[in-house]
Design a protein around this motif. Structure first.
Motif, PDB file in Angstrom:
ATOM      1  N   ALA A   1     -14.830  25.467 -61.489  1.00 39.19           N
ATOM      2  CA  ALA A   1     -13.847  25.772 -60.461  1.00 39.19           C
ATOM      3  C   ALA A   1     -13.527  24.557 -59.604  1.00 39.19           C
ATOM      4  O   ALA A   1     -12.365  24.242 -59.356  1.00 39.19           O
ATOM      5  CB  ALA A   1     -14.346  26.916 -59.587  1.00 39.19           C
ATOM      6  N   SER A   2     -14.546  23.832 -59.164  1.00 38.03           N
ATOM      7  CA  SER A   2     -14.332  22.741 -58.213  1.00 38.03           C
ATOM      8  C   SER A   2     -14.414  21.363 -58.832  1.00 38.03           C
ATOM      9  O   SER A   2     -13.914  20.396 -58.262  1.00 38.03           O
ATOM     10  CB  SER A   2     -15.374  22.838 -57.088  1.00 38.03           C
ATOM     11  OG  SER A   2     -16.680  22.625 -57.609  1.00 38.03           O
ATOM     12  N   GLY A   3     -15.056  21.233 -59.993  1.00 41.48           N
ATOM     13  CA  GLY A   3     -15.270  19.922 -60.586  1.00 41.48           C
ATOM     14  C   GLY A   3     -16.442  19.187 -59.985  1.00 41.48           C
ATOM     15  O   GLY A   3     -16.708  18.040 -60.335  1.00 41.48           O
ATOM     16  N   GLU A   4     -17.188  19.823 -59.088  1.00 43.58           N
ATOM     17  CA  GLU A   4     -18.340  19.183 -58.467  1.00 43.58           C
ATOM     18  C   GLU A   4     -19.489  19.089 -59.458  1.00 43.58           C
ATOM     19  O   GLU A   4     -19.685  19.961 -60.302  1.00 43.58           O
ATOM     20  CB  GLU A   4     -18.793  19.968 -57.234  1.00 43.58           C
ATOM     21  CG  GLU A   4     -17.806  19.974 -56.092  1.00 43.58           C
ATOM     22  CD  GLU A   4     -18.371  20.703 -54.888  1.00 43.58           C
ATOM     23  OE1 GLU A   4     -19.582  20.551 -54.634  1.00 43.58           O
ATOM     24  OE2 GLU A   4     -17.613  21.417 -54.224  1.00 43.58           O
ATOM     25  N   GLU A   5     -20.260  18.049 -59.322  1.00 40.58           N
ATOM     26  CA  GLU A   5     -21.421  17.848 -60.163  1.00 40.58           C
ATOM     27  C   GLU A   5     -22.527  18.797 -59.743  1.00 40.58           C
ATOM     28  O   GLU A   5     -22.942  18.814 -58.586  1.00 40.58           O
ATOM     29  CB  GLU A   5     -21.892  16.396 -60.045  1.00 40.58           C
ATOM     30  CG  GLU A   5     -22.920  15.993 -61.066  1.00 40.58           C
ATOM     31  CD  GLU A   5     -23.206  14.504 -60.992  1.00 40.58           C
ATOM     32  OE1 GLU A   5     -24.002  14.131 -60.116  1.00 40.58           O
ATOM     33  OE2 GLU A   5     -22.612  13.741 -61.766  1.00 40.58           O
ATOM     34  N   LEU A   6     -23.023  19.598 -60.680  1.00 42.59           N
ATOM     35  CA  LEU A   6     -24.093  20.548 -60.391  1.00 42.59           C
ATOM     36  C   LEU A   6     -25.457  19.896 -60.546  1.00 42.59           C
ATOM     37  O   LEU A   6     -26.344  20.086 -59.724  1.00 42.59           O
ATOM     38  CB  LEU A   6     -23.978  21.763 -61.317  1.00 42.59           C
ATOM     39  CG  LEU A   6     -22.707  22.602 -61.161  1.00 42.59           C
ATOM     40  CD1 LEU A   6     -22.646  23.674 -62.239  1.00 42.59           C
ATOM     41  CD2 LEU A   6     -22.646  23.225 -59.769  1.00 42.59           C
ATOM     42  N   TRP A   7     -25.624  19.156 -61.624  1.00 37.32           N
ATOM     43  CA  TRP A   7     -26.861  18.415 -61.830  1.00 37.32           C
ATOM     44  C   TRP A   7     -26.621  17.330 -62.871  1.00 37.32           C
ATOM     45  O   TRP A   7     -25.637  17.355 -63.619  1.00 37.32           O
ATOM     46  CB  TRP A   7     -28.018  19.330 -62.273  1.00 37.32           C
ATOM     47  CG  TRP A   7     -27.768  20.183 -63.491  1.00 37.32           C
ATOM     48  CD1 TRP A   7     -27.421  21.493 -63.506  1.00 37.32           C
ATOM     49  CD2 TRP A   7     -27.821  19.775 -64.882  1.00 37.32           C
ATOM     50  NE1 TRP A   7     -27.251  21.936 -64.801  1.00 37.32           N
ATOM     51  CE2 TRP A   7     -27.501  20.898 -65.664  1.00 37.32           C
ATOM     52  CE3 TRP A   7     -28.106  18.581 -65.526  1.00 37.32           C
ATOM     53  CZ2 TRP A   7     -27.461  20.867 -67.058  1.00 37.32           C
ATOM     54  CZ3 TRP A   7     -28.070  18.539 -66.919  1.00 37.32           C
ATOM     55  CH2 TRP A   7     -27.760  19.671 -67.668  1.00 37.32           C
ATOM     56  N   VAL A   8     -27.492  16.362 -62.895  1.00 45.01           N
ATOM     57  CA  VAL A   8     -27.457  15.308 -63.904  1.00 45.01           C
ATOM     58  C   VAL A   8     -28.892  14.919 -64.211  1.00 45.01           C
ATOM     59  O   VAL A   8     -29.757  14.917 -63.326  1.00 45.01           O
ATOM     60  CB  VAL A   8     -26.646  14.084 -63.413  1.00 45.01           C
ATOM     61  CG1 VAL A   8     -27.271  13.471 -62.174  1.00 45.01           C
ATOM     62  CG2 VAL A   8     -26.519  13.037 -64.515  1.00 45.01           C
TER      63      VAL A   8
ATOM     64  N   GLY B   1      -6.496  13.142 -53.245  1.00 45.36           N
ATOM     65  CA  GLY B   1      -7.345  14.158 -53.865  1.00 45.36           C
ATOM     66  C   GLY B   1      -8.600  14.283 -53.030  1.00 45.36           C
ATOM     67  O   GLY B   1      -9.106  13.277 -52.550  1.00 45.36           O
ATOM     68  N   ALA B   2      -9.029  15.496 -52.815  1.00 44.67           N
ATOM     69  CA  ALA B   2     -10.222  15.696 -52.004  1.00 44.67           C
ATOM     70  C   ALA B   2     -11.425  15.149 -52.744  1.00 44.67           C
ATOM     71  O   ALA B   2     -11.686  15.538 -53.863  1.00 44.67           O
ATOM     72  CB  ALA B   2     -10.398  17.181 -51.704  1.00 44.67           C
ATOM     73  N   ARG B   3     -12.110  14.248 -52.109  1.00 44.54           N
ATOM     74  CA  ARG B   3     -13.294  13.682 -52.745  1.00 44.54           C
ATOM     75  C   ARG B   3     -14.477  14.607 -52.494  1.00 44.54           C
ATOM     76  O   ARG B   3     -14.784  14.923 -51.354  1.00 44.54           O
ATOM     77  CB  ARG B   3     -13.606  12.302 -52.191  1.00 44.54           C
ATOM     78  CG  ARG B   3     -12.542  11.268 -52.534  1.00 44.54           C
ATOM     79  CD  ARG B   3     -12.916   9.934 -51.943  1.00 44.54           C
ATOM     80  NE  ARG B   3     -11.985   8.922 -52.380  1.00 44.54           N
ATOM     81  CZ  ARG B   3     -12.132   8.186 -53.445  1.00 44.54           C
ATOM     82  NH1 ARG B   3     -13.179   8.354 -54.203  1.00 44.54           N
ATOM     83  NH2 ARG B   3     -11.231   7.283 -53.779  1.00 44.54           N
ATOM     84  N   VAL B   4     -15.057  15.005 -53.562  1.00 49.71           N
ATOM     85  CA  VAL B   4     -16.205  15.897 -53.439  1.00 49.71           C
ATOM     86  C   VAL B   4     -17.454  15.050 -53.555  1.00 49.71           C
ATOM     87  O   VAL B   4     -17.773  14.577 -54.628  1.00 49.71           O
ATOM     88  CB  VAL B   4     -16.196  16.971 -54.539  1.00 49.71           C
ATOM     89  CG1 VAL B   4     -17.355  17.923 -54.370  1.00 49.71           C
ATOM     90  CG2 VAL B   4     -14.884  17.716 -54.491  1.00 49.71           C
ATOM     91  N   ALA B   5     -18.075  14.785 -52.453  1.00 52.34           N
ATOM     92  CA  ALA B   5     -19.225  13.889 -52.463  1.00 52.34           C
ATOM     93  C   ALA B   5     -20.423  14.608 -53.066  1.00 52.34           C
ATOM     94  O   ALA B   5     -20.777  15.695 -52.651  1.00 52.34           O
ATOM     95  CB  ALA B   5     -19.546  13.438 -51.056  1.00 52.34           C
ATOM     96  N   SER B   6     -21.007  13.967 -54.031  1.00 55.47           N
ATOM     97  CA  SER B   6     -22.223  14.522 -54.609  1.00 55.47           C
ATOM     98  C   SER B   6     -23.370  14.256 -53.643  1.00 55.47           C
ATOM     99  O   SER B   6     -23.607  13.126 -53.269  1.00 55.47           O
ATOM    100  CB  SER B   6     -22.517  13.878 -55.956  1.00 55.47           C
ATOM    101  OG  SER B   6     -21.489  14.144 -56.849  1.00 55.47           O
TER     102      SER B   6
END
Length: 764
Positions: free
Chosen positions: A353-360, A62-67
């Protein structure tokens, strides 16, 4: 389709778990926020070791989407977190997530998905830009139909690939505008398409604290507004005449600062007055004006976190504060997102769409869970935070654990970046807090004493606070009927022997058990138990005026409003029963929302064990996996009324039910149980979601997806498990065997009062 007489026991725990293609979320140390000094928490990062098709090289799991390292946005007032490990795993055709066409029916694939019918269906996309089912209470109304036959309409399901008890779902499934399904659980949030293909998974910073929600993209950034009463109090606190400050629209420049600038408090600085924190290190505020007095010029600063205002001498600004570049509202545009919270105190948003973290953002030290829901509207996210640890969550009872889990504050955050907009402290803690959108831009919810609140959504200002029985506790959440503009609060009546209808529930002397001044204090008997009388109260949602009050013979569990089409009227459907306790009878009522009159009532199943279905069987496995030992849901799930006027609801004994009237019959006396599905595990507090032609349900172990249209599939192929092939463990639901007809005969005759040691419902 399944032949007659063959019972499809869907709860996906019936299938053996495969030992390959395991998706595990390994623990990764989390960096603390700059300036916060908060202890690092172990978070779960997604990693997978999955084999590709034969003959091909091993594909990435799975492509790791680095925050990226999170930026400390000037004016955001949010907690900065550096996330260097991947939290999102995306799946490609070679990762094992797309082998559904070759996987045999009834066989679980590497990602934990099992298909029961072969199908080829296209996504249905909404044309109005809205989501099909954006949150657990579905504020869009009853637009879609549910499955007509809960036995035959099952399409596919999912559970954790390492085993059915390896994780616990949190809240109901969610549908976006393309019918993609999102389900949160203790280990991750996952996205599926309509056929069950997993698209990505996201590992949050800790365990989910509440059911997540979907929000449309927003470019709006709201600054905190201060309630007028609070301002007046603060003016007296700081200085009686400071309100005369010149807040001219023309910027006043002084040194490096000017009116309209955002400033951040440097480490080591802060100010308190009369026991209140006006500001502290890391806080962000706006310079709203400047005033002149005999002691020189002072800047007036409005603080986002606390809502207070303070005055600072101009020459001290540079010593105490940093000037930060102001973020314009039109500069920030974010895509549609999923928003959630974790027990470690974080609130986060991820791209759909991507599951990437936008903010926390770090909202508080801890958040009590796992109950209630996060909600968002008009650029504001409403979330319960600050796990209760003071005297307001102390039971004053003779028991080992005197603290009842709950949250003491409700916060409003900016949907753009998680910036704090407002906060509100409730009279009693909130437990199953589900925000509801009321009239005139208000948000409605209740606390655990059944007290109803109405807040201004944009400012957090209190509109009204009504009701509540002090000292009581309920798992129920409020509901709202916009058509009648009535908000309904559910709770328990004050504890005394008269409010229990079981003969030997707590004895005969109510004063003895409920009086805190008689040693050894309030006994555990004086608490919410099976047989305790509760209430449903209707309030005008604009004024808070109580319209009616209806007593219930059992603790209320959940409620929903909708049009029961066969009867031609809007009804308030109320479920009642105590959760996860021996000898818990249940009922389901339909009330007239105008006056609380009972239109029909039916008996539900009775729980004859001391745990909800599936909790005993999965406890050891869940502990070994490092998660919660028990699901411990409410006795009934939130009822959902579909477009046909049928009521769908799950029960703690492990059955999913459809209530309604047969075709051609009408009237309250003809309401009956139309379809039942036995799963063997209980259902979440909010567990049912609809979209066009699909219905999704979450249990304490699994996700189930049903077709809601009546057409047969192309090849008519199906797969099922017969009742004889399934051997449940003893006492799993309500005895030594599982049946579609729930037994109403107790296996044990209860004797003695709770707490006496001779009662089956004593705490063990």
């Amino acid at each position: 389709m399944a032949p007659a007489g063959v019972h499809l026991l869907v709860a996906l725990q019936l299938l053996p778990a495969l030992a390959i293609g395991v998706l595990r979320h390994a623990s990764a140390s989390e960096r603390t926020a700059g300036g916060l000094g908060r202890a690092a928490r172990a978070d779960r990062s997604a990693s997978a070791a999955e084999k590709s098709a034969a003959g091909s090289e091993r594909a990435a799991a799975g492509a790791r989407v680095a925050s990226a390292a999170e930026r400390l946005e000037a004016g955001a007032g949010r907690t900065a977190r550096a996330a260097t490990t991947a939290r999102t795993t995306r799946y490609s055709a070679s990762s094992g997530g797309q082998d559904t066409k070759t996987t045999s029916l009834g066989k679980m694939n590497k990602m934990g998905v099992t298909r029961y019918k072969r199908q080829a269906r296209q996504k249905t996309k909404r044309s109005d830009g809205k989501f099909f089912w954006p949150d657990p209470v579905n504020r869009e109304g009853e637009v879609y139909s549910g499955a007509t036959d809960l036995l035959d309409n099952i399409s596919w399901g999912w559970h954790h690939p390492t085993g059915v008890y390896s994780t616990i779902p949190v809240g109901s499934p969610l549908f976006d505008d393309e019918q993609n399904i999102y389900i949160g659980s203790d280990d991750a949030i996952r996205k599926f398409d309509v056929t069950g293909t997993i698209l990505w998974s996201y590992a949050p910073r800790g365990q989910l604290a509440a059911a997540p929600t979907l929000m449309l993209g927003s470019s709006r950034r709201l600054a905190a507004r201060v309630d007028s009463e609070e301002v007046a109090e603060e003016e007296n606190l700081v200085r009686p005449d400071w309100a005369s400050a010149n807040e001219s629209a023309n910027p006043v420049v002084f040194n490096q600062f000017k009116v309209g600038d955002l400033v951040k408090v440097k480490p080591g600085f802060g100010y308190r007055a009369d026991g209140k924190d006006l500001y502290k290190a890391g806080d962000v505020g706006t310079i709203t004006g400047v005033m002149q007095d005999g002691e020189g010029s002072r800047a007036v600063i409005s603080w986002t976190r606390s809502g207070h205002k303070s005055m600072v001498k101009l020459h001290a600004l540079q010593d105490r504060f940093l000037r930060v570049q102001q973020q314009r509202t039109e500069a920030a545009t974010l895509p549609s997102m999923l928003v959630g919270s974790t027990t470690s105190g974080f609130v986060f948003a991820i791209d759909l769409a991507s599951g990437e973290e936008l903010w926390v953002t770090w909202a508080s030290n801890d958040i009590a869970g796992v109950k209630g829901a996060v909600a968002g509207k008009d650029g504001i996210i409403v979330v319960a935070t600050d796990k209760c640890s003071d005297r307001y969550c102390y039971r004053y009872r003779n028991q080992t654990n005197p603290l009842t889990p709950g949250n003491s504050k409700v916060r409003g955050l900016s949907a753009v970046d998680g910036t704090a907009v407002w906060e509100f402290k409730t009279t009693s803690p909130v437990w199953n807090m589900v925000p509801l959108w009321g009239p005139d831009d208000t948000v409605l919810f209740q606390d655990w004493e059944g007290r109803l609140y109405s807040l201004d959504l944009l400012t957090g200002g209190l509109r009204f606070k009504v009701g509540g029985d002090i000292g009581t506790h309920t798992h129920a959440a409020a509901t709202y009927d916009p058509g009648h503009n009535i908000a309904f609060a559910l709770g328990m009546r004050h504890y005394n022997v008269e409010n229990y209808h079981m003969d030997d529930a707590i004895g005969t002397d109510g004063g003895k058990y409920c009086n805190p001044y008689v040693a050894p204090g309030i006994l555990i008997n004086c608490w919410t138990w099976p047989g305790g009388r509760g209430f449903v109260r209707g309030y005008n949602a604009s004024s808070g005026r109580m319209i009616w009050d209806r007593a219930t013979p059992e603790p209320p569990a959940s409620a929903a409003t909708g049009m029961l089409t066969s009867l031609g009227h809007t009804r308030l459907v109320v479920t009642m029963a105590f959760n996860c306790r021996f000898n818990s009878p249940s009922q389901i009522w339909a009330l007239d929302p105008n006056n609380g009159d009972i239109r029909w009532m039916r008996d539900g199943p009775t729980l004859w064990t001391n745990q909800c279905a599936g909790d005993r069987e999965g406890a050891d496995i869940r502990r070994a996996m490092g998660g919660r030992a028990t699901c411990y849901p409410n006795s009934w799930s939130l009822p959902v009324i579909d477009a046909q006027g049928d009521v769908y609801v799950g029960h703690q004994v492990g059955v999913l039910q459809r209530w309604g009237t047969p075709t051609g019959l009408g009237g309250a006396r003809n309401v009956q149980l139309l379809s039942t599905l036995t799963t063997g595990v209980a259902f979440q507090d909010a567990s049912i979601a609809f979209s066009s032609d699909l219905m999704a349900v979450s249990t304490c172990t699994s996700l189930m997806v049903f077709q809601t249209y009546t057409e047969q599939f192309a090849n008519g192929t199906s797969w099922s498990v017969s009742h004889d092939e399934y051997s449940p463990s003893a006492g799993m639901v309500h005895g030594d065997e599982v049946s579609h007809n729930i037994s109403e005969t107790p296996h044990i005759v209860p004797t003695g009062a709770p707490g006496s040691g001779s009662s089956p419902w004593d705490v063990r």
